[in-house]
Enzyme design. Structure first.
Site, PDB file in Angstrom:
ATOM      1  N   ASP A 108       0.858  -1.185   0.002  1.00 38.33           N
ATOM      2  CA  ASP A 108      -0.024  -0.027   0.035  1.00 38.33           C
ATOM      3  C   ASP A 108       0.963   1.236   0.130  1.00 38.33           C
ATOM      4  OD1 ASP A 108       0.864  -0.308   2.610  1.00 38.33           O
ATOM      5  OD2 ASP A 108      -0.977  -0.494   3.510  1.00 38.33           O
ATOM      6  N   GLU A 143      -9.743  -1.579   5.304  1.00 35.30           N
ATOM      7  CA  GLU A 143     -10.395  -1.148   6.650  1.00 35.30           C
ATOM      8  C   GLU A 143     -11.403  -1.710   6.943  1.00 35.30           C
ATOM      9  OE1 GLU A 143      -8.505   0.768   8.796  1.00 35.30           O
ATOM     10  OE2 GLU A 143      -8.100   2.762   7.854  1.00 35.30           O
TER      11      GLU A 143
HETATM   12  C1  GLP Z   1      -0.450   0.718   8.892  1.00 35.50           C
HETATM   13  C2  GLP Z   1      -0.144  -0.165   7.564  1.00 35.50           C
HETATM   14  C3  GLP Z   1      -0.388  -1.435   7.788  1.00 35.50           C
HETATM   15  C4  GLP Z   1       0.398  -1.945   9.076  1.00 35.50           C
HETATM   16  C5  GLP Z   1      -0.540  -1.336  10.172  1.00 35.50           C
HETATM   17  C6  GLP Z   1       0.043  -1.685  11.673  1.00 35.50           C
HETATM   18  O1  GLP Z   1      -1.589   1.708   8.662  1.00 35.50           O
HETATM   19  N1  GLP Z   1      -1.214   0.329   6.340  1.00 35.50           N
HETATM   20  O2  GLP Z   1       0.027  -2.169   6.698  1.00 35.50           O
HETATM   21  O3  GLP Z   1       0.215  -3.100   9.168  1.00 35.50           O
HETATM   22  O4  GLP Z   1      -0.686   0.115  10.137  1.00 35.50           O
HETATM   23  O5  GLP Z   1       1.193  -0.763  11.835  1.00 35.50           O
HETATM   24  P1  GLP Z   1       2.217  -1.172  12.863  1.00 35.50           P
HETATM   25  O6  GLP Z   1       2.888  -2.434  12.622  1.00 35.50           O
HETATM   26  O7  GLP Z   1       3.177   0.102  13.129  1.00 35.50           O
HETATM   27  O8  GLP Z   1       1.388  -1.478  14.086  1.00 35.50           O
END
Ligand code: GLP
Length: 251
Positions: free
Chosen positions: A68, A144
């Protein structure tokens, strides 16, 4: 099949995750890695860099596709996922940058760019292993929670929860882009193998929903139950809302 590995610490997760990537790359030097951003995979990227420097891994012919990217956001913005990947991984290993792909956060026609991204994945021969983190609300990539989920790469609106959670990386909440380009649930499920990394109590509810084995669009990660080869690497805190019998059955 879903396999759960509860680890004692981040280093163990990093090491097991790097083992999985290494296995794929050694079996096929032109492997296609599906990569993720967020803090969860960072220790594993560090471990891959360490193994590359130790001469244990060669990325010279490896290809990659990222899940993404924020939209709109320039690739050289220090909050972009392209910038993140360069700094956390690509700049430190011998991957050919022209073989690395992240959705274009500046695409003038995002719908066409999403269709082209799907075609790119197809032309690469599909994803050999997809790395995932998970949002506290159960999002994967930027899929989402919603009444309906998109199967393929698409332009999406971020939820208020996600904007708030990700605002810690920006100067203010107002600076967080409101949209993103993300692979869809079907793009993710079409990967041959999937590795999900989750640590900390903030992920416990989302992980409990995944491990319940049920499917719900209210927690997009639950769709991973449709896949035949998912490994969840997590710590104790991330499974703190799961009962021991469920943990034992999947371990
Ligand atoms: C973001 C990304 C995701 C990620 C998630 C969790 O919004 N788009 O791909 O897995 O949040 O992030 P983190 O690993 O920092 O908790």
């Amino acid at each position: 099949m879903m396999r759960l590995i509860v680890c004692d610490n981040q280093q163990e997760i990093a090491s097991l995750g790097a083992d999985m990537i290494a296995e794929v790359v050694k079996a096929n030097p032109k492997a296609v890695l599906g990569l993720a951003t967020g803090s969860s995979p960072v220790p594993m990227y560090g471990e891959l860099v360490r193994r590359y420097r130790a001469g244990e891994l060669d990325f010279s012919t490896v290809r990659s596709v990222n899940l993404d990217e924020y939209y709109p956001l320039a690739p050289d913005n220090d909050q972009s996922y392209r910038y993140f990947m360069n700094h956390q991984l690509f700049d430190h290993i011998n991957i050919d940058k022209s073989n690395t792909n992240v959705p274009d956060g500046l695409a003038s026609d995002p719908v066409a760019a999403c269709a082209a991204y799907e075609e790119l994945i197809r032309n690469l021969g599909g994803i050999d292993i997809q790395v995932l983190g998970i949002g506290g609300n159960g999002h994967i990539g930027f899929n989402e929670p919603a009444d309906a989920l998109d199967p393929l790469t698409h332009l999406t609106d971020l939820t208020e929860d996600t904007i708030r959670a990700n605002s810690r990386f920006f100067e203010s909440e107002a600076d967080v882009p409101r949209h993103a380009l993300t692979m869809g649930i079907g793009s993710i499920l079409s990967a041959r193998r999937i590795m999900l990394i989750a640590t900390g109590e903030a992920k416990a509810k989302a992980i409990a929903t995944v491990l319940s084995g049920k499917l719900t669009t209210a927690s997009p990660a639950s769709m991973l139950n449709l896949h035949g080869d998912v490994t969840i690497l997590c710590d104790r805190a991330a499974v703190s809302l799961c009962d021991e019998a469920t943990i034992a059955a999947l371990s």
